[in-house]
Motif scaffolding. Structure first.
Motif, PDB file in Angstrom:
ATOM      1  N   THR A  29       0.833  -1.203   0.000  1.00  0.00           N
ATOM      2  CA  THR A  29       0.000   0.000   0.000  1.00  0.00           C
ATOM      3  C   THR A  29       0.869   1.255   0.000  1.00  0.00           C
ATOM      4  OG1 THR A  29      -1.826  -1.095   1.126  1.00  0.00           O
ATOM      5  CG2 THR A  29      -1.706   1.301   1.360  1.00  0.00           C
TER       6      THR A  29
ATOM      7  N   PHE B 180     -12.985   3.021   7.855  1.00  0.00           N
ATOM      8  CA  PHE B 180     -12.538   3.527   6.551  1.00  0.00           C
ATOM      9  C   PHE B 180     -13.711   4.038   5.709  1.00  0.00           C
ATOM     10  CE2 PHE B 180      -8.845   1.128   7.810  1.00  0.00           C
ATOM     11  CZ  PHE B 180      -7.813   1.944   7.384  1.00  0.00           C
ATOM     12  N   TYR B 183     -13.652   7.771   5.240  1.00  0.00           N
ATOM     13  CA  TYR B 183     -12.625   8.397   4.410  1.00  0.00           C
ATOM     14  C   TYR B 183     -13.119   8.436   2.974  1.00  0.00           C
ATOM     15  CZ  TYR B 183      -8.166   9.115   2.035  1.00  0.00           C
ATOM     16  OH  TYR B 183      -7.152   9.601   1.237  1.00  0.00           O
ATOM     17  N   LEU B 190      -7.992   6.929  -4.676  1.00  0.00           N
ATOM     18  CA  LEU B 190      -7.829   6.771  -3.224  1.00  0.00           C
ATOM     19  C   LEU B 190      -9.148   6.345  -2.581  1.00  0.00           C
ATOM     20  CD1 LEU B 190      -5.633   9.865  -2.261  1.00  0.00           C
ATOM     21  CD2 LEU B 190      -4.958   7.457  -2.298  1.00  0.00           C
ATOM     22  N   ASP B 191     -10.222   6.972  -3.026  1.00  0.00           N
ATOM     23  CA  ASP B 191     -11.559   6.616  -2.532  1.00  0.00           C
ATOM     24  C   ASP B 191     -11.795   5.114  -2.707  1.00  0.00           C
ATOM     25  OD1 ASP B 191     -14.282   6.214  -2.185  1.00  0.00           O
ATOM     26  OD2 ASP B 191     -14.924   7.662  -3.686  1.00  0.00           O
ATOM     27  N   TYR B 193      -9.599   2.732  -3.365  1.00  0.00           N
ATOM     28  CA  TYR B 193      -8.588   1.896  -2.704  1.00  0.00           C
ATOM     29  C   TYR B 193      -8.998   1.586  -1.267  1.00  0.00           C
ATOM     30  CZ  TYR B 193      -3.951   0.049  -1.624  1.00  0.00           C
ATOM     31  OH  TYR B 193      -2.918  -0.785  -1.276  1.00  0.00           O
ATOM     32  N   TYR B 194      -9.403   2.645  -0.551  1.00  0.00           N
ATOM     33  CA  TYR B 194      -9.724   2.429   0.861  1.00  0.00           C
ATOM     34  C   TYR B 194     -11.169   1.992   1.067  1.00  0.00           C
ATOM     35  CZ  TYR B 194      -5.068   3.990   1.728  1.00  0.00           C
ATOM     36  OH  TYR B 194      -3.692   4.071   1.729  1.00  0.00           O
ATOM     37  N   TRP B 195     -12.027   2.179   0.100  1.00  0.00           N
ATOM     38  CA  TRP B 195     -13.378   1.601   0.159  1.00  0.00           C
ATOM     39  C   TRP B 195     -13.267   0.080   0.288  1.00  0.00           C
ATOM     40  CZ3 TRP B 195     -15.972  -1.664  -3.384  1.00  0.00           C
ATOM     41  CH2 TRP B 195     -17.357  -1.732  -3.246  1.00  0.00           C
ATOM     42  N   TRP B 197     -11.013  -1.485   1.771  1.00  0.00           N
ATOM     43  CA  TRP B 197     -10.577  -1.871   3.121  1.00  0.00           C
ATOM     44  C   TRP B 197     -11.786  -2.135   3.998  1.00  0.00           C
ATOM     45  CZ3 TRP B 197      -5.397  -0.376   5.522  1.00  0.00           C
ATOM     46  CH2 TRP B 197      -4.392  -0.413   4.552  1.00  0.00           C
TER      47      TRP B 197
END
Lengths: 148, 463
Positions: A29, B180, B183, B190-191, B193-195, B197
Motif C-alpha cells: 500500500t 474507513f 474516508y 484513493l476513494d 482503494y480504501y473503500w 478496506w
C-alpha cells in the motif's frame, strides 16, 4: 489432523501468518501510494477544473449513480459503465450533458431509463468534468473496448 | 440455554429474519426491473431498490452476528453477559436506525436524503454498500462500540475459549475496518482503494473469523467432538483465510488506477483464497462423521454442513472463476460478478447465520434441544428450496455473464451495453423464476417457526 501438529502450532501460524501478510499488505500500500501521482490523474484535481470535478463527484454520490452504473467496473450492473463514457461519447462533455438533461421524467414505457434529475447547467458541467477526469485515470487498459 | 442473559439474542434473530424477508422481496423487484425496465419507475428506481436489497442484507447479517455473539459468548465464557440491558437498548437503537434509513431511501429522493442528513458536513454517502447517511454510519459505530464493550468484558471476566477469542478478533476487525467508510477523498482512486478496506477486508477477511467461530461453536455442540480438535481446525482455517485474503485484496486493484503489479499479487493470493473454504468443508464433514453423539436438531446439522459446502462453491469456486487478472480483464463488473456475489453471500454469511439461528432458536424458545419433527421437516425443506434456487440463480447469472462478456467485450464487433442486455433477457427471466422459488423457501422457513411449534420436540432414542 495428526497428533504431531498441535493447537499451539496452529495458533502460531495464525498470529504469525496474519501479522506478516498484513505488514506485507501495508508495504505494498505504501508503495502504491508513492506511484499513484503518476497514474491517478490528480493533476486534474488541482487544475482549473478541480472545483468542478470535486462538485461533480459530490453530485455523483448524492444521486447514487453507482446504484445503477459501474465506474471503473465497480457498482451496479443495470446501466452502462461510465469510467470511459467520455471516450465513448467522442470526448465531448457536451454530449454527456445533453444525454443527462434529456432523460424523460416518466421513463420510457417498458424499458430501463435514467431518471430526470433536473440538474442546472453548472451541475451538468460538474458531472461531465468529473466523468472526463475519471476517463483519464490510468486503469491499465481497462475496459477492453469503448463499449465498457 | 444455560445463561439467562443469552435470551437477548432472540430479539436480534427475529429482526434479522424480518430484514432477510424484506431483502428478498426487494431482490425480486430488482430482478423484474432488469426485464421490465419501467417497473415501479419513477417511484422506486432501480438504485433505490438495490440499496434496500444490499443494505438490508448487510444490516441483517450484522444483527445476526450480534445475536450469535450474545448467544454463544456467555455460554463459552460460562458467565452471564456483562450488561444485558445494554444489549437490549442497542438492539432498539440499531433497529430504529435501520428502519429510519430504509424509510429515508423509500420516501425521499436520495439527494434530498443527503441534504436532509447534512451529508456535506462529512460526505460519506453514495458509494456502493456504504449508501447510508453519515448519521446512520455514526450510529453503527456507537452500536458496534457498545456491543464490543459488552462482549469484550463478558469474555474477559469468564472462561477464555478459542471460539470466543476468534469471534472477538473478527468483531473487532469488523468495527475497525468500518472506520474507513468515513474516508472519502475527491481523488477517486484513493476513494476506491480504501473503500475496499471496508468491503473486502470485511467479507474476505474478518467476517470469515466470525463465520469460523460460529461454525466451530455449533459443531462442538452438535457433534460432541473434543474441543481441542475443533479449535485446532479453527486456527488453521482462519490462518489460511488471512494469509491469502489480506494480500488477496489486490484482486480489486487491477483496473482502478493502482500500479499494475497488483495484477500479480492479486491473482496469486486470491487464487489461494479457496483453500480455507475447502478446509472448512473438510472440517465440517470430518467433525460430523466423527460425532460422538446424535443431536436431535438435524436441521442445524444440515445448515452447518450446507454452509461449508456453499461457502466453498460461492466464495471459493465462483470467486476463483474470475479472479485471475487476464480473466478479470473481460469479466470485471459484469453479471459474472453478480453471480459470484449472490452465491458467496448466501453460502458463507446467510447460511452461517441461519445455522446459529437454527441451533439457538429452539433453545431460546424454551425447547431442551430441538424443535418438533414437523418444524424440522419444514425447515429442511426451506434449506433445500433456498439452496437449490440459489444455485440456479448463480448458474443463470453466470450464463448471462458469459454471453454479456462475449457480446460486449470479446466479439469482433462489440455491442453497446443496452443492446447486449436485451439479448440476454432469457437468463434474467430464468433468474427471476429461481428467485420466486427462493421466496417460497423464505416463506417456508418462517413458517417452520410456527407450524408444529405446539408439538413435542424430537428426542432421540437409543442409537
Amino acid at each position: 489432523m495428526s497428533g504431531a501438529f498441535t493447537k499451539t502450532m496452529a495458533r502460531n501460524i495464525f498470529y504469525g501468518g496474519s501479522a506478516f501478510f498484513f505488514l506485507l499488505f501495508l508495504a505494498l500500500t505504501f508503495d502504491s501510494m508513492g506511484q499513484l501521482p503518476s497514474r491517478d490523474n490528480r493533476a486534474a484535481l488541482s487544475g482549473p477544473m478541480g472545483p468542478q470535478i470535486a462538485k461533480g463527484k459530490m453530485l455523483w454520490e448524492e444521486n447514487d449513480c453507482i446504484g445503477c452504473h459501474t465506474l471503473l467496473g465497480e457498482g451496479a450492473y443495470f446501466a452502462p459503465e461510465l469510467g470511459n463514457v467520455y471516450v465513448r461519447f467522442g470526448k465531448s462533455t457536451d454530449a454527456i450533458k445533453g444525454f443527462i438533461a434529456s432523460r424523460p421524467a416518466n421513463g420510457i414505457p417498458g424499458r430501463r431509463s435514467m431518471p430526470q434529475f433536473n440538474f442546472n447547467d453548472e451541475e451538468l458541467t460538474a458531472l461531465a468534468e468529473f466523468l472526463k477526469y475519471v476517463s483519464e485515470i490510468n486503469s491499465a487498459g481497462w475496459p477492453p473496448n469503448d463499449q465498457g | 440455554m444455560t445463561y439467562k442473559s443469552q435470551s437477548v439474542a432472540k430479539l436480534y434473530f427475529i429482526a434479522a429474519i424480518a430484514l432477510f424477508a424484506a431483502q428478498i422481496l426487494f431482490g425480486l423487484i430488482l430482478g423484474l426491473q432488469y426485464l421490465i425496465g419501467d417497473f415501479l419507475f419513477p417511484a422506486i428506481p432501480f438504485n433505490v431498490a438495490r440499496m434496500v436489497h444490499t443494505n438490508a442484507l448487510i444490516v441483517w447479517l450484522l444483527m445476526a452476528f450480534m445475536g450469535a455473539s450474545y448467544y454463544l459468548v456467555p455460554e463459552e465464557a460460562e458467565t452471564e453477559l456483562f450488561a444485558p440491558w445494554l444489549a437490549t437498548a442497542m438492539f432498539w437503537i440499531f433497529l430504529l436506525a435501520a428502519a429510519a434509513t430504509v424509510a429515508g431511501y423509500l420516501l425521499f429522493s436520495y439527494s434530498d436524503l443527503a441534504a436532509l442528513t447534512m451529508n456535506e458536513l462529512l460526505p460519506t454517502m453514495g458509494r456502493e454498500f456504504l449508501e447510508q447517511p453519515t448519521i446512520t454510519k455514526l450510529g453503527i459505530v456507537v452500536v458496534a462500540l457498545a456491543f464490543l464493550f459488552n462482549i469484550g468484558i463478558t469474555i474477559l471476566k469468564g472462561r477464555k475459549t478459542v471460539v470466543n477469542l476468534v469471534l472477538l478478533m473478527g468483531l473487532t476487525g469488523l468495527a475497525v475496518f468500518f472506520l474507513f467508510s468515513f474516508y472519502n477523498p475527491t481523488n477517486l482512486v484513493l476513494d476506491k482503494y480504501y473503500w475496499w478496506w471496508v468491503v473486502h477486508l470485511w467479507v474476505e477477511g474478518v467476517w470469515e473469523l466470525i463465520l469460523g467461530a460460529i461454525l466451530a461453536f455449533v459443531l462442538i455442540k452438535v457433534t460432541g467432538v473434543d474441543r481441542e480438535v475443533i479449535e485446532k481446525w479453527l486456527y488453521i482455517i482462519i490462518a489460511m483465510t488471512l494469509i491469502t485474503g489480506i494480500v488477496g485484496t489486490g484482486h480489486h486493484f487491477f483496473w482502478i488506477g493502482t500500479p499494475e503489479y497488483w495484477q500479480w499479487w492479486g491473482s496469486i493470493f486470491s487464487a489461494l483464497e479457496p483453500i480455507p473454504f475447502f478446509m472448512m468443508t473438510v472440517f465440517a464433514f470430518n467433525m460430523v462423521n466423527k460425532r460422538r453423539r446424535e443431536h436431535p436438531n438435524k436441521a442445524a446439522v444440515l445448515w452447518a454442513l450446507g454452509t461449508a459446502v456453499m461457502a466453498f462453491l460461492g466464495a471459493g469456486v465462483w470467486g476463483f472463476l474470475h479472479t485471475l487478472s487476464p480473466v478479470n480483464y473481460y469479466t470485471h463488473g459484469s453479471q459474472i460478478t453478480a453471480a459470484h456475489g449472490h452465491m458467496a453471500f448466501y453460502g458463507a454469511y446467510v447460511m452461517i447465520n441461519l445455522t446459529i439461528i437454527s441451533y439457538a432458536m429452539p433453545l431460546l424458545r424454551g425447547r431442551n434441544a430441538a424443535n418438533s419433527n414437523k418444524q424440522q421437516t419444514l425447515e429442511m425443506w426451506s434449506f433445500w428450496l433456498m439452496t437449490i434456487s440459489m444455485v440456479f440463480i448463480t448458474l443463470f447469472l453466470t450464463g448471462a455473464g458469459i454471453l454479456q462478456v462475449y457480446l460486449q467485450r470479446v466479439a469482433e464487433a462489440p455491442q453497446p451495453f443496452m443492446a447486449v442486455q436485451d439479448q440476454i433477457a432469457l437468463f434474467y427471466w430464468l433468474r427471476e423464476i429461481a428467485g420466486l422459488i427462493f421466496l417460497i423457501g423464505v416463506v417456508t422457513y418462517i413458517a417452520s417457526f410456527f407450524i408444529g411449534q405446539d408439538e413435542p420436540e424430537v428426542v432421540l432414542g437409543e442409537s
